[in-house]
Scaffold this motif. Sequence first.
Motif, short mmCIF file in Angstrom:
data_model
loop_
_atom_site.label_atom_id
_atom_site.label_comp_id
_atom_site.label_asym_id
_atom_site.label_seq_id
_atom_site.Cartn_x
_atom_site.Cartn_y
_atom_site.Cartn_z
N LEU A 85 0.81 -1.21 0.00
CA LEU A 85 0.00 0.00 0.00
C LEU A 85 0.85 1.27 0.00
O LEU A 85 0.49 2.26 -0.64
N ARG A 91 -7.52 -5.34 5.73
CA ARG A 91 -8.19 -4.18 6.31
C ARG A 91 -7.35 -3.55 7.43
O ARG A 91 -7.36 -2.33 7.60
N GLU A 128 -4.78 -1.43 5.75
CA GLU A 128 -5.39 -0.19 5.27
C GLU A 128 -5.57 0.81 6.42
O GLU A 128 -5.36 2.01 6.24
N THR A 186 -3.78 4.44 6.65
CA THR A 186 -4.57 5.64 6.90
C THR A 186 -4.03 6.41 8.10
O THR A 186 -3.92 7.64 8.07
#
Length: 211
Positions: free
Chosen positions: A70, A197, A200, A204
């Motif tokens: 990511l 998740r 993520e 964030t």
Amino acid sequence: MPHRNRKTLGTILLLTTVLCIMAANTACRDRTPRLQPLPADALILAFGDSLTAGNGAPRQASYPSRLQELTGWRTVNAGVPGEISAEGAKRLPGLLRRHRPDLVVLCHGGNDLLRRIAKQTTSGHLAAMIDMIRRSGAQVVMLAVPQPGIRLRPPDFYRNIAERYRIPLEEEALPAILSDNTLKSDPIHPNAEGYRRLAEAVATLLATSGA
């Protein structure tokens, strides 16, 4: 009520809702402790137990592997299944010397909670690890692990430590993931989708904190 007035009222309500959401997001960003931006060649050390190692999913599906995909930052998976915080505090200095990370994602304490180790003891070990990380020159963010029970929620010591040290804290992702059977491989570990998740959520957190 005339149609035009209803339409005007609806527009006002919509704008009010959007402004409230924007204000809430800004407030959240303002409360998030700030990090120094990481360079393009930064190295992240993901330090923890089986939640970091990726138990319940293939190694390449662990949250550190997904985080590297990511963010583009090299991420070292330093998770040891079954480790308690006292053992982690002894293991961490060698990893800091070996890898010299720019940032450490600290996710520890879950096994302490399962073994009912005194929360004050766990809190002390987490604080000691944060001190070690900062003395090494690295930045740190922390993931809160929920304690076992009907309602999964992290102990207060995670937030207390984060506030004391002014470090970014992710305290909602793991409770939400481990409360959803479709995101778990067993009662205490996410599956591949759950780890995605979690990655993520960490990405964030790094973005909102300025890294």
